[in-house]
Enzyme design. Structure first.
Site, PDB file in Angstrom:
ATOM      1  N   ARG A 293       0.861  -1.182   0.000  1.00 28.82           N
ATOM      2  CA  ARG A 293       0.000   0.000   0.000  1.00 28.82           C
ATOM      3  C   ARG A 293       0.894   1.227   0.000  1.00 28.82           C
ATOM      4  O   ARG A 293       1.648   1.450   0.940  1.00 28.82           O
ATOM      5  CB  ARG A 293      -0.910   0.002   1.229  1.00 28.82           C
ATOM      6  CG  ARG A 293      -1.744   1.261   1.388  1.00 28.82           C
ATOM      7  CD  ARG A 293      -2.667   1.184   2.587  1.00 28.82           C
ATOM      8  NE  ARG A 293      -3.442   2.413   2.746  1.00 28.82           N
ATOM      9  CZ  ARG A 293      -3.243   3.305   3.713  1.00 28.82           C
ATOM     10  NH1 ARG A 293      -2.304   3.092   4.631  1.00 28.82           N
ATOM     11  NH2 ARG A 293      -3.977   4.395   3.780  1.00 28.82           N
TER      12      ARG A 293
ATOM     13  N   HIS B 246      -2.562  11.016   0.382  1.00 29.18           N
ATOM     14  CA  HIS B 246      -2.056  10.804   1.754  1.00 29.18           C
ATOM     15  C   HIS B 246      -1.437  12.128   2.198  1.00 29.18           C
ATOM     16  O   HIS B 246      -0.279  12.210   2.581  1.00 29.18           O
ATOM     17  CB  HIS B 246      -1.040   9.665   1.794  1.00 29.18           C
ATOM     18  CG  HIS B 246      -0.911   9.042   3.166  1.00 29.18           C
ATOM     19  ND1 HIS B 246      -1.107   7.690   3.415  1.00 29.18           N
ATOM     20  CD2 HIS B 246      -0.608   9.599   4.364  1.00 29.18           C
ATOM     21  CE1 HIS B 246      -0.909   7.452   4.697  1.00 29.18           C
ATOM     22  NE2 HIS B 246      -0.619   8.593   5.296  1.00 29.18           N
TER      23      HIS B 246
ATOM     24  N   GLU C 252      -7.360   8.803   5.669  1.00 31.76           N
ATOM     25  CA  GLU C 252      -7.636   9.512   6.913  1.00 31.76           C
ATOM     26  C   GLU C 252      -8.070  10.973   6.735  1.00 31.76           C
ATOM     27  O   GLU C 252      -7.377  11.915   7.139  1.00 31.76           O
ATOM     28  CB  GLU C 252      -6.409   9.463   7.841  1.00 31.76           C
ATOM     29  CG  GLU C 252      -6.019   8.056   8.172  1.00 31.76           C
ATOM     30  CD  GLU C 252      -5.014   7.982   9.290  1.00 31.76           C
ATOM     31  OE1 GLU C 252      -4.543   9.024   9.771  1.00 31.76           O
ATOM     32  OE2 GLU C 252      -4.698   6.863   9.702  1.00 31.76           O
TER      33      GLU C 252
ATOM     34  N   ASN D 236      -7.738   2.201   9.580  1.00 34.52           N
ATOM     35  CA  ASN D 236      -6.442   2.350  10.261  1.00 34.52           C
ATOM     36  C   ASN D 236      -6.708   2.381  11.758  1.00 34.52           C
ATOM     37  O   ASN D 236      -7.571   3.151  12.209  1.00 34.52           O
ATOM     38  CB  ASN D 236      -5.758   3.661   9.861  1.00 34.52           C
ATOM     39  CG  ASN D 236      -5.305   3.642   8.412  1.00 34.52           C
ATOM     40  OD1 ASN D 236      -5.396   2.628   7.739  1.00 34.52           O
ATOM     41  ND2 ASN D 236      -4.828   4.775   7.927  1.00 34.52           N
TER      42      ASN D 236
ATOM     43  N   TYR E 271      -4.665   2.206  15.730  1.00 38.49           N
ATOM     44  CA  TYR E 271      -3.434   2.173  16.510  1.00 38.49           C
ATOM     45  C   TYR E 271      -3.648   1.981  18.000  1.00 38.49           C
ATOM     46  O   TYR E 271      -2.915   1.267  18.664  1.00 38.49           O
ATOM     47  CB  TYR E 271      -2.619   3.461  16.276  1.00 38.49           C
ATOM     48  CG  TYR E 271      -2.054   3.507  14.885  1.00 38.49           C
ATOM     49  CD1 TYR E 271      -2.745   4.119  13.849  1.00 38.49           C
ATOM     50  CD2 TYR E 271      -0.842   2.902  14.595  1.00 38.49           C
ATOM     51  CE1 TYR E 271      -2.242   4.132  12.556  1.00 38.49           C
ATOM     52  CE2 TYR E 271      -0.322   2.916  13.307  1.00 38.49           C
ATOM     53  CZ  TYR E 271      -1.034   3.528  12.298  1.00 38.49           C
ATOM     54  OH  TYR E 271      -0.537   3.538  11.018  1.00 38.49           O
TER      55      TYR E 271
HETATM   56  C1  GCO Z   1      -1.714   7.949  10.028  1.00 36.58           C
HETATM   57  C2  GCO Z   1      -1.002   8.010   8.791  1.00 36.58           C
HETATM   58  C3  GCO Z   1       0.412   7.508   8.837  1.00 36.58           C
HETATM   59  C4  GCO Z   1       1.134   7.696  10.166  1.00 36.58           C
HETATM   60  C5  GCO Z   1       0.909   6.499  11.070  1.00 36.58           C
HETATM   61  C6  GCO Z   1       1.612   6.677  12.407  1.00 36.58           C
HETATM   62  O1  GCO Z   1      -2.438   6.960  10.210  1.00 36.58           O
HETATM   63  O2  GCO Z   1      -1.602   8.884  10.803  1.00 36.58           O
HETATM   64  O3  GCO Z   1      -1.692   7.265   7.810  1.00 36.58           O
HETATM   65  O4  GCO Z   1       0.980   8.318   7.851  1.00 36.58           O
HETATM   66  O5  GCO Z   1       2.509   7.820   9.955  1.00 36.58           O
HETATM   67  O6  GCO Z   1      -0.437   6.378  11.359  1.00 36.58           O
HETATM   68  O7  GCO Z   1       1.131   7.841  13.029  1.00 36.58           O
END
Ligand code: GCO
Length: 463
Positions: free
Chosen positions: A85, A129, A174, A303, A305
């Protein structure tokens, strides 16, 4: 137990056609800001503005991926990736954001795609992006409706050239970050701090997604799949009070429903419009816009985290990425393990996000288009020990496997990131890669997590 790095066949297995990928983004890895006619983006301007980026870092060199992409594709093949990707830098294709394509820009991405295909790696192409051509920002950026029209033109140019070879397309990565970090808190390019403008920008980004989806449908083969990637938040109350519950509603509205509702329900969340009525009358939304935004897509990229815990507290003054949420405060989960970003580690948040989307929005197939973590990696003589990253990835992949077992059509997983790279406002201070990059020499060194991920791909499952 196979002696080769613990490759055994005891753990959960993924579907035979499960997509194992890794992700990057143009401004974060490419470098070569002036090569082959590329124009400036808002990130070039922002990164070169003193005080914006840790250590004054910029994406001018990054991981030099624009020049080293063939070596990096070979590295992807050694990992056994089934997909990569990446994002296309808009100002490489249209240096000023409009008009005919710059052939040299298209030629670069054609070479990258052909290299991937030659190695049996499926390209997943993100059109945006965050690197908006600076000239478009000068004309209003995402606050201007015309930028959405410009984006559709750009999408058509790229789709017409690469649509015969790229099967997976993502319009935006995002939009929440592009709108609210870019135009409300100012932590990201273009560094504006105007919450009403950020809401406008969010709408024009979603309109851009819809217009680009229509433009791609006109030039892609019927097999082409169109998607959007959202950073969805698993929002939970940090207290049992009604105030905390209301804080959850407000953050969930801005982080999740502001994007999911127009895509899959066909209107903006009324409560968000009411909450923000003191900032804007939302007259930037035209009646026909929601039909455009909800143009059918084939896939939703998620996405994830870290979880998001909220409560109420004293009003926080100053720029914030959360319009009209001055009295909402974000709470660190008690006793949580955290990454080098200070983000709490909890894979249950991924479970919450995936099940919520599946149950409430019945979207099309899903993919985890980004998941990963930064840790303080130490480069030793025999590579990089990154057990914490392996544990993080394993925890989240177990959730992915459980979701599939529960019947959710989750088709793939992309680790963020293939390479250490420019982590936006943090510059190179934070390393998310499963492959270490020595920025002085551009040497790539596999971290233990890269070896581990290769084994996961080989056995199509976890140990
Ligand atoms: C995001 C972006 C990435 C970041 C990653 C870590 O999700 O913020 O897609 O470019 O680098 O998430 O923060």
């Amino acid at each position: 137990m196979n002696a080769a790095r613990g490759v055994n066949d005891q753990g959960p297995r993924f579907p035979e056609d499960f997509v194992w990928g890794a992700a990057t983004a143009a401004y974060q890895v490419e470098g070569s800001p002036d090569a082959d006619g590329r124009g400036p983006s808002i990130w070039d301007t922002f990164a070169h503005t003193p005080g914006r980026i840790t250590n004054g870092d910029t994406g001018d060199v990054a991981a030099d991926h624009y020049r080293l992409f063939r070596d990096d594709v070979a590295l992807m093949a050694d990992l056994g990736l089934s997909a990569y990707r990446f994002s296309v830098s808009w100002p490489r294709i249209q240096p000023g954001g409009k008009g005919p394509a710059n052939p040299a820009g298209l030629d670069h991405y054609e070479r990258l795609v052909d290299e991937l295909l030659a190695r049996g790696i499926t390209p997943m192409l993100t059109l945006y992006h965050w690197d908006l051509p600076q000239e478009l920002e000068d004309s209003g950026g995402w606050g201007a409706r015309d930028t959405a029209v410009r984006f559709a033109e750009y999408a058509e140019l790229v789709g017409a050239r690469l649509g015969d070879r790229v099967p997976l397309w993502t319009t935006l990565n995002e939009p929440w970050c592009a709108a609210f970090l870019g135009y409300a808190s100012g932590e990201h390019a273009p560094g504006r701090t105007d919450p009403a403008l950020a809401l406008r920008a969010a709408h024009h980004l979603m309109l851009a997604h819809g217009l680009a989806t229509q433009a791609l449908r006109a030039v892609l083969p019927p097999s082409g799949q169109v998607s959007v990637t959202l950073n969805l938040a698993a929002v939970l109350p940090a207290a049992t009070s009604s105030a905390a519950t209301n804080a959850v509603r407000r953050i969930d509205g801005l982080a999740n429903r502001l994007f999911l509702d127009p895509l899959f329900v066909g209107h903006y969340p009324v409560d968000v419009q009411q909450d923000t009525a003191r900032l804007t009358d939302w007259s930037f939304v035209r009646p026909e816009d929601l039909d455009v935004i909800s143009t059918p897509i084939d896939l939703l990229g998620i996405n994830y985290y870290s979880p998001t815990l909220v409560d109420v507290g004293p009003a926080i003054e100053g720029p914030s990425p959360w319009p009209a949420c001055e009295n909402v405060r974000f709470v660190q989960p008690p006793n949580a393990r955290t990454t080098a970003m200070g983000w709490a580690i909890d894979a249950q948040g991924l479970r919450n996000v995936v099940h919520r989307v599946h149950e409430q929005y019945h979207p099309l197939p899903l993919m985890i288009t980004e998941n990963g973590a930064a840790f303080e990696d130490e480069l030793g003589v025999d590579g990089v020990r990154d057990d914490e990253r392996i544990a993080y990835l394993r925890d989240h992949l177990e959730v992915v496997h459980e979701a599939i077992t529960a019947g959710i059509d989750l088709r793939g997983y992309f680790v963020w990131s293939l390479l250490d790279n420019f982590e936006w406002a943090y510059g190179y201070a934070k390393r998310f890669g499963i492959v270490h990059v020595d920025y002085a020499t551009q040497a790539r060194v596999w971290k233990d997590s890269a070896h581990w991920y290769r084994d996961v791909i080989r056995r199509n499952g976890l140990e």
